[in-house]
Write a protein that holds these residues in place. Structure first.
Motif, PDB file in Angstrom:
ATOM      1  N   ASN A 237      25.858  -1.156  21.338  1.00 33.31           N
ATOM      2  CA  ASN A 237      25.699  -0.633  19.938  1.00 33.31           C
ATOM      3  C   ASN A 237      25.139  -1.037  18.964  1.00 33.31           C
ATOM      4  N   ALA A 238      26.517  -1.242  18.170  1.00 31.73           N
ATOM      5  CA  ALA A 238      26.772  -2.427  17.047  1.00 31.73           C
ATOM      6  C   ALA A 238      26.500  -3.332  17.057  1.00 31.73           C
ATOM      7  N   TYR A 239      27.253  -4.611  18.152  1.00 33.21           N
ATOM      8  CA  TYR A 239      27.308  -5.991  17.776  1.00 33.21           C
ATOM      9  C   TYR A 239      25.210  -5.622  18.244  1.00 33.21           C
ATOM     10  N   GLU A 240      24.919  -5.371  18.873  1.00 29.57           N
ATOM     11  CA  GLU A 240      23.508  -5.238  19.251  1.00 29.57           C
ATOM     12  C   GLU A 240      22.623  -5.265  18.134  1.00 29.57           C
ATOM     13  N   TYR A 241      22.871  -4.799  17.480  1.00 35.51           N
ATOM     14  CA  TYR A 241      22.026  -3.971  15.824  1.00 35.51           C
ATOM     15  C   TYR A 241      22.967  -5.463  14.524  1.00 35.51           C
ATOM     16  N   CYS A 242      23.809  -5.487  14.789  1.00 36.37           N
ATOM     17  CA  CYS A 242      24.382  -6.484  13.598  1.00 36.37           C
ATOM     18  C   CYS A 242      23.884  -8.120  14.490  1.00 36.37           C
TER      19      CYS A 242
ATOM     20  N   LEU B 128      36.265  -6.441  23.724  1.00 40.85           N
ATOM     21  CA  LEU B 128      36.959  -6.704  24.743  1.00 40.85           C
ATOM     22  C   LEU B 128      38.309  -6.061  23.686  1.00 40.85           C
ATOM     23  N   ARG B 129      38.462  -6.191  22.789  1.00 38.80           N
ATOM     24  CA  ARG B 129      39.553  -6.307  22.465  1.00 38.80           C
ATOM     25  C   ARG B 129      39.790  -4.496  21.456  1.00 38.80           C
ATOM     26  N   ALA B 130      38.687  -4.486  21.193  1.00 38.05           N
ATOM     27  CA  ALA B 130      38.644  -3.159  20.548  1.00 38.05           C
ATOM     28  C   ALA B 130      38.745  -1.984  21.877  1.00 38.05           C
ATOM     29  N   MET B 131      38.639  -2.393  22.893  1.00 36.26           N
ATOM     30  CA  MET B 131      38.187  -2.105  24.698  1.00 36.26           C
ATOM     31  C   MET B 131      40.060  -1.197  24.341  1.00 36.26           C
TER      32      MET B 131
ATOM     33  N   GLN C 207      23.327 -10.444  10.462  1.00 33.23           N
ATOM     34  CA  GLN C 207      25.217  -9.515   9.550  1.00 33.23           C
ATOM     35  C   GLN C 207      26.106 -10.183  10.625  1.00 33.23           C
ATOM     36  N   ALA C 208      27.745 -11.091  10.661  1.00 35.77           N
ATOM     37  CA  ALA C 208      28.269 -11.639  10.896  1.00 35.77           C
ATOM     38  C   ALA C 208      28.780 -10.675  11.927  1.00 35.77           C
ATOM     39  N   GLY C 209      28.999  -9.379  11.265  1.00 36.50           N
ATOM     40  CA  GLY C 209      29.860  -8.400  12.665  1.00 36.50           C
ATOM     41  C   GLY C 209      29.963  -6.637  12.162  1.00 36.50           C
ATOM     42  N   PHE C 210      30.713  -6.546  11.713  1.00 33.14           N
ATOM     43  CA  PHE C 210      30.808  -5.108  12.083  1.00 33.14           C
ATOM     44  C   PHE C 210      32.568  -4.960  12.264  1.00 33.14           C
ATOM     45  N   LEU C 211      32.617  -3.798  11.504  1.00 33.84           N
ATOM     46  CA  LEU C 211      34.063  -3.279  11.773  1.00 33.84           C
ATOM     47  C   LEU C 211      34.584  -1.672  12.139  1.00 33.84           C
ATOM     48  N   ILE C 212      35.334  -2.015  13.057  1.00 33.50           N
ATOM     49  CA  ILE C 212      35.972  -0.477  13.621  1.00 33.50           C
ATOM     50  C   ILE C 212      37.353  -0.420  13.481  1.00 33.50           C
ATOM     51  N   LYS C 213      37.474   0.940  13.445  1.00 35.48           N
ATOM     52  CA  LYS C 213      38.242   1.657  12.374  1.00 35.48           C
ATOM     53  C   LYS C 213      39.062   2.699  13.504  1.00 35.48           C
ATOM     54  N   TRP C 214      40.260   2.685  13.728  1.00 32.54           N
ATOM     55  CA  TRP C 214      41.174   3.808  14.982  1.00 32.54           C
ATOM     56  C   TRP C 214      42.203   4.690  14.252  1.00 32.54           C
TER      57      TRP C 214
ATOM     58  N   ARG D 125      43.876   0.912  11.904  1.00 32.14           N
ATOM     59  CA  ARG D 125      44.252  -0.143  13.024  1.00 32.14           C
ATOM     60  C   ARG D 125      42.210  -0.392  12.589  1.00 32.14           C
ATOM     61  N   TYR D 126      42.813  -1.579  12.480  1.00 36.57           N
ATOM     62  CA  TYR D 126      40.916  -2.609  11.419  1.00 36.57           C
ATOM     63  C   TYR D 126      41.091  -3.451  12.468  1.00 36.57           C
ATOM     64  N   LEU D 127      39.850  -3.721  13.159  1.00 36.58           N
ATOM     65  CA  LEU D 127      39.636  -5.368  13.765  1.00 36.58           C
ATOM     66  C   LEU D 127      37.738  -5.481  12.908  1.00 36.58           C
ATOM     67  N   LEU D 128      37.990  -6.933  12.724  1.00 33.80           N
ATOM     68  CA  LEU D 128      36.661  -6.808  12.501  1.00 33.80           C
ATOM     69  C   LEU D 128      35.777  -8.040  14.227  1.00 33.80           C
ATOM     70  N   VAL D 129      34.362  -7.120  14.396  1.00 36.63           N
ATOM     71  CA  VAL D 129      34.315  -7.298  15.967  1.00 36.63           C
ATOM     72  C   VAL D 129      33.028  -8.404  15.347  1.00 36.63           C
ATOM     73  N   LYS D 130      33.257  -9.847  15.719  1.00 32.53           N
ATOM     74  CA  LYS D 130      32.114 -10.701  15.622  1.00 32.53           C
ATOM     75  C   LYS D 130      31.758 -11.323  16.882  1.00 32.53           C
ATOM     76  N   ASP D 131      31.945 -11.080  18.193  1.00 30.94           N
ATOM     77  CA  ASP D 131      32.252 -11.771  19.082  1.00 30.94           C
ATOM     78  C   ASP D 131      31.792 -10.655  20.074  1.00 30.94           C
ATOM     79  N   GLU D 132      30.878 -10.684  21.530  1.00 27.73           N
ATOM     80  CA  GLU D 132      31.964  -9.557  22.524  1.00 27.73           C
ATOM     81  C   GLU D 132      33.203  -9.752  22.906  1.00 27.73           C
TER      82      GLU D 132
END
Length: 136
Positions: A52-57, A19-22, A62-69, A8-15
């Motif tokens: 951490n990644a959101y704050e760095y981006c 929550l969706r990633a969690m 940067q527009a966001g980051f990718l999380i994968k499970w 599963r992949y999610l592009l994280v762009k906002d707070e």
């Protein structure tokens, strides 16, 4: 969220995406058999790593980051977080951190069985793995 090759992949762009990633971490961990406390720890690790990644981006424009499970049925769960950046050092220390920063990484390394940061062509990928513990 996308699903490809069982991952599963999610592009994280906002707070809200954090929550969706969690929530996704919770779903995946429950599907592969983590006990309730293990699910909670994985959800906490996801929140910390994503924050951490959101704050760095955000600070680097940067527009966001990718999380994968990557679930390994009844064995383990590997979570990947990837964004542009330079490699940073993760150490597993058994001491109290009184500093302003770095507690989250210490928490992540304490809760996960394996944590690694890889640098690949201008991107960094944080890899975190937790094995499913057999019930006592």
């Amino acid at each position: 969220m996308k699903i490809q090759d069982g991952k599963r992949y999610l592009l994280v762009k906002d707070e809200d995406d954090i929550l969706r990633a969690m929530d996704i971490t919770t779903e995946v961990a429950q599907e592969i058999g983590f006990p309730d406390n293990g699910v909670l720890f994985l959800k906490l690790v996801t929140e910390e790593a994503c924050t951490n990644a959101y704050e760095y981006c955000s600070h680097s424009g940067q527009a966001g980051f990718l999380i994968k499970w990557d679930p390994h049925i009844r064995e383990s769960l590997t979570i990947f977080i990837k964004h542009k950046g330079k490699k940073y050092k993760i150490t597993k220390e058994n001491k109290v951190n009184f500093g302003q920063r770095g507690r989250g990484l210490q928490l992540i390394t304490s809760l996960m069985d394996y944590v690694e940061v890889n640098e690949m062509g201008g991107y960094i990928e944080t890899v975190m793995q937790k094995d499913v513990s057999p019930p006592l």
